[in-house]
Motif scaffolding. Structure first.
Motif, PDB file in Angstrom:
ATOM      1  N   LYS A   1       2.698   6.786  -6.906  1.00 15.93           N
ATOM      2  CA  LYS A   1       1.776   7.792  -7.445  1.00 15.93           C
ATOM      3  C   LYS A   1       2.078   9.191  -6.919  1.00 15.93           C
ATOM      4  O   LYS A   1       1.385  10.137  -7.239  1.00 15.93           O
ATOM      5  CB  LYS A   1       0.336   7.430  -7.084  1.00 15.93           C
TER       6      LYS A   1
ATOM      7  N   PHE B   1       0.836  -1.210   0.000  1.00 23.08           N
ATOM      8  CA  PHE B   1       0.000   0.000   0.000  1.00 23.08           C
ATOM      9  C   PHE B   1       0.867   1.254   0.000  1.00 23.08           C
ATOM     10  O   PHE B   1       0.662   2.172  -0.790  1.00 23.08           O
ATOM     11  CB  PHE B   1      -0.914  -0.010   1.228  1.00 23.08           C
ATOM     12  N   ILE B   2       1.846   1.282   0.883  1.00 20.42           N
ATOM     13  CA  ILE B   2       2.743   2.442   0.972  1.00 20.42           C
ATOM     14  C   ILE B   2       3.518   2.608  -0.334  1.00 20.42           C
ATOM     15  O   ILE B   2       3.638   3.715  -0.862  1.00 20.42           O
ATOM     16  CB  ILE B   2       3.691   2.309   2.182  1.00 20.42           C
TER      17      ILE B   2
ATOM     18  N   GLU C   1       1.706  10.159  -3.773  1.00 18.98           N
ATOM     19  CA  GLU C   1       0.676  10.502  -2.786  1.00 18.98           C
ATOM     20  C   GLU C   1       1.199  10.305  -1.371  1.00 18.98           C
ATOM     21  O   GLU C   1       0.751   9.420  -0.662  1.00 18.98           O
ATOM     22  CB  GLU C   1      -0.566   9.631  -2.978  1.00 18.98           C
ATOM     23  N   ASN C   2       2.108  11.109  -0.934  1.00 23.78           N
ATOM     24  CA  ASN C   2       2.628  10.938   0.426  1.00 23.78           C
ATOM     25  C   ASN C   2       1.757  11.609   1.377  1.00 23.78           C
ATOM     26  O   ASN C   2       1.490  12.532   1.770  1.00 23.78           O
ATOM     27  CB  ASN C   2       4.074  11.404   0.530  1.00 23.78           C
TER      28      ASN C   2
ATOM     29  N   LYS D   1       1.292   4.084  -3.059  1.00 19.92           N
ATOM     30  CA  LYS D   1       1.061   5.511  -2.816  1.00 19.92           C
ATOM     31  C   LYS D   1       2.282   6.336  -3.192  1.00 19.92           C
ATOM     32  O   LYS D   1       2.177   7.394  -3.779  1.00 19.92           O
ATOM     33  CB  LYS D   1       0.676   5.770  -1.363  1.00 19.92           C
ATOM     34  N   GLN D   2       3.460   5.822  -2.839  1.00 19.28           N
ATOM     35  CA  GLN D   2       4.698   6.539  -3.165  1.00 19.28           C
ATOM     36  C   GLN D   2       4.934   6.597  -4.657  1.00 19.28           C
ATOM     37  O   GLN D   2       5.367   7.595  -5.197  1.00 19.28           O
ATOM     38  CB  GLN D   2       5.886   5.901  -2.436  1.00 19.28           C
TER      39      GLN D   2
END
Length: 171
Positions: A168, A161-162, A170-171, A165-166
């Motif tokens: 994309k 998941f992390i 999206e932090n 997000k990274q």
């Protein structure tokens, strides 16, 4: 006794003991004879009862209630709006407080009922109500909370998941 770093409106009972590097945010109440271990952080608007033990390096976020006589191990994380309860039949006066072992993660809005033991390295998903003992290394979710995966599966999903997000940004 070490003096913790405190915000506004913090109230301590008598004989409260603090380890080194403890931080307590705003409007927290801590009852008599409570011990808070080195490096622990207590978020704003928490109510920590009497005779509570909080281990080292715990992170207790805002609006958490920890009832009298609860015991938390080391490296425990409790997300906002969670409650650890201690009286199976309220107003009985017979306290059977939960025990939270080392390295436990408790999500937001969780309720831990009296007499429950959360085993080492367990994770409780947000919004869950824990009614029975939790085996070490298991992840529980739901009402009532049930085992959904192992801690290893949880960490694998968390890492994916992390990473997604990274990737994309999206932090």
């Amino acid at each position: 006794m070490q003096q913790p770093k405190t915000g506004k409106g913090v109230i301590f009972g008598t004989n409260v003991q603090f380890g080194k590097g403890v931080v307590i945010w705003n409007y927290v109440v801590i009852g008599d004879n409570t011990k808070i271990g080195d490096g622990s952080c207590i978020g704003s608007f928490c109510d920590i009862g009497k005779n509570v033990t909080v281990g080292k390096n715990c992170n207790i976020q805002a609006h958490v209630t920890i009832s009298n006589e609860c015991v938390l191990g080391d490296n425990v994380f409790i997300a906002p709006n969670s409650s650890l309860l201690n009286d199976k039949y309220p107003k009985s006066g017979l306290l059977t407080s939960p025990i939270v072992k080392d390295n436990v993660t408790i999500g937001g809005g969780v309720t831990i009922l009296p007499s429950v033991v959360l085993g080492e390295n367990s994770v409780i998903g947000g919004g869950s109500v824990v009614t029975t003992n939790v085996p070490s290394g298991k992840v529980l979710m739901g009402v009532p909370a049930k085992v959904t995966m192992t801690k290893e599966e949880y960490e694998s999903r968390r890492k994916a998941f992390i990473g997604a997000k990274q990737d994309k940004g999206e932090n």
